[in-house]
Write a protein that holds these residues in place. Sequence first.
Motif, PDB file in Angstrom:
ATOM      1  N   THR A  37       0.801  -1.129  -0.037  1.00  0.00           N
ATOM      2  CA  THR A  37      -0.029   0.105   0.185  1.00  0.00           C
ATOM      3  C   THR A  37       0.836   1.269   0.015  1.00  0.00           C
ATOM      4  N   ALA A  38       1.513   1.583  -1.204  1.00  0.00           N
ATOM      5  CA  ALA A  38       2.435   2.566  -1.083  1.00  0.00           C
ATOM      6  C   ALA A  38       2.133   3.998  -0.631  1.00  0.00           C
ATOM      7  N   GLY A  39       1.167   4.321  -0.836  1.00  0.00           N
ATOM      8  CA  GLY A  39       0.351   5.809  -0.378  1.00  0.00           C
ATOM      9  C   GLY A  39       1.466   6.759  -0.908  1.00  0.00           C
ATOM     10  N   GLU A  40       1.777   7.645   0.006  1.00  0.00           N
ATOM     11  CA  GLU A  40       2.903   8.489  -0.272  1.00  0.00           C
ATOM     12  C   GLU A  40       4.356   8.059  -0.070  1.00  0.00           C
ATOM     13  N   VAL A  64      -2.194   7.318  -9.127  1.00  0.00           N
ATOM     14  CA  VAL A  64      -1.829   8.600  -8.983  1.00  0.00           C
ATOM     15  C   VAL A  64      -1.032   8.431  -7.775  1.00  0.00           C
ATOM     16  N   MET A  65      -1.282   7.629  -6.823  1.00  0.00           N
ATOM     17  CA  MET A  65      -0.586   7.290  -5.585  1.00  0.00           C
ATOM     18  C   MET A  65       0.775   6.918  -6.005  1.00  0.00           C
ATOM     19  N   THR A  71       8.004   9.487  -7.309  1.00  0.00           N
ATOM     20  CA  THR A  71       8.529  10.915  -7.070  1.00  0.00           C
ATOM     21  C   THR A  71       9.401  10.902  -5.961  1.00  0.00           C
ATOM     22  N   ARG A  72       8.580  10.657  -4.637  1.00  0.00           N
ATOM     23  CA  ARG A  72       9.235  10.680  -3.568  1.00  0.00           C
ATOM     24  C   ARG A  72      10.470   9.809  -3.345  1.00  0.00           C
ATOM     25  N   PRO A  82       8.211  -0.626  -9.142  1.00  0.00           N
ATOM     26  CA  PRO A  82       6.857  -0.130  -9.050  1.00  0.00           C
ATOM     27  C   PRO A  82       5.905  -0.891  -9.582  1.00  0.00           C
ATOM     28  N   ILE A  83       4.582  -1.546  -9.170  1.00  0.00           N
ATOM     29  CA  ILE A  83       3.603  -2.075  -9.810  1.00  0.00           C
ATOM     30  C   ILE A  83       2.243  -1.479  -9.529  1.00  0.00           C
ATOM     31  N   GLU A  84       1.443  -1.205 -10.441  1.00  0.00           N
ATOM     32  CA  GLU A  84       0.035  -0.700 -10.322  1.00  0.00           C
ATOM     33  C   GLU A  84      -0.748  -2.137 -10.007  1.00  0.00           C
ATOM     34  N   ALA A  85      -1.132  -2.361  -8.651  1.00  0.00           N
ATOM     35  CA  ALA A  85      -2.078  -3.591  -8.536  1.00  0.00           C
ATOM     36  C   ALA A  85      -2.631  -3.289  -6.993  1.00  0.00           C
ATOM     37  N   ASN A  86      -3.648  -4.063  -6.608  1.00  0.00           N
ATOM     38  CA  ASN A  86      -4.314  -4.045  -5.438  1.00  0.00           C
ATOM     39  C   ASN A  86      -3.462  -5.282  -4.630  1.00  0.00           C
TER      40      ASN A  86
END
Length: 319
Positions: A37-40, A64-65, A71-72, A82-86
Amino acid sequence: MENELEPVHYSVLYREIISFFLSVFDKDRELLFLDGTAGEGGHSLLLLEQFPNSKLVLVDRDSVMLSRAQTRLSAYSSRVIPIEANFSDLDSEFLNSHGVSNPPDGILLDLGISTFHLLHAGRGFSFRENEPLDMRLSSSGGISAEDVINTYPEKALSKIFYEYGEERWTKKIVEAILERRRHSRIGYSGDLAQLVSRVIPRKFWPPGRHPATRVFQALRIEVNQELLHIEIGVKKLLDLVAKGGLLQVISFHSLEDRIIKNLFRDYARGGEAKLLTKKPALPSDAETKENPASRSAKLRVIHKSLPTDTEEEEEDDEE
């Protein structure tokens, strides 16, 4: 230096999380962490700093998150996957398809909603602004909070507010929603917040919290099917984490914590893991003073290795 206009981001229970990982891992080892849950990106940043030879799989269901977290973490981009997934999608086959062949040594889930979502996402998570009632954490579609409020029958709405929000004024709130939607659709967060505020007498408003807080929380859980994803996801992650590894989960709601508690307990009973938190770790007084949003956080930790003894791990804690 962070933009002063941006809200300060707090990594909840970060001292405890790092301490648990350091109790098991040498900080100079080449490890693989997974932030589901990467969040910020706050917790991930701390892990990359504390374990300088490690890599990290950065996962979030919200593109978006995920972008904000990348970026952070840009200074460590060579060590981040990075992986976009639940997180409920994650298993060894899924990670292999994204070029991750080894099981993670350390996995972290932070089930709280980010400050960005509350203040800047524009999706109606908060009652502070009058935004479209969306509340979807994913960009892949699905039912919105507006759909729930305007189409769910009375019984279904009552179940959501009472069970997910533990809202004692559920009956009157649902009656007001049904009456309102007979005349016009409820489409904005401000409209819903005002409706709930009018229903609950001011003397019964929770101290320091908006009276619509529980209703908004319940809607978000329903829209994103959060409890179902926790049930599915934590089971998968218990299997996924490497032998000798740790799975740490932060929850903010009694229903979430109960699911995690039971899954960890049942898994430990099988003899393949040991509970490191028979009772959940809680934020210190100093942390709750600095970050009041952390006050309801609970951290549970399980170590996937054979227990050193055979004593029963049972010591039920109060919810």
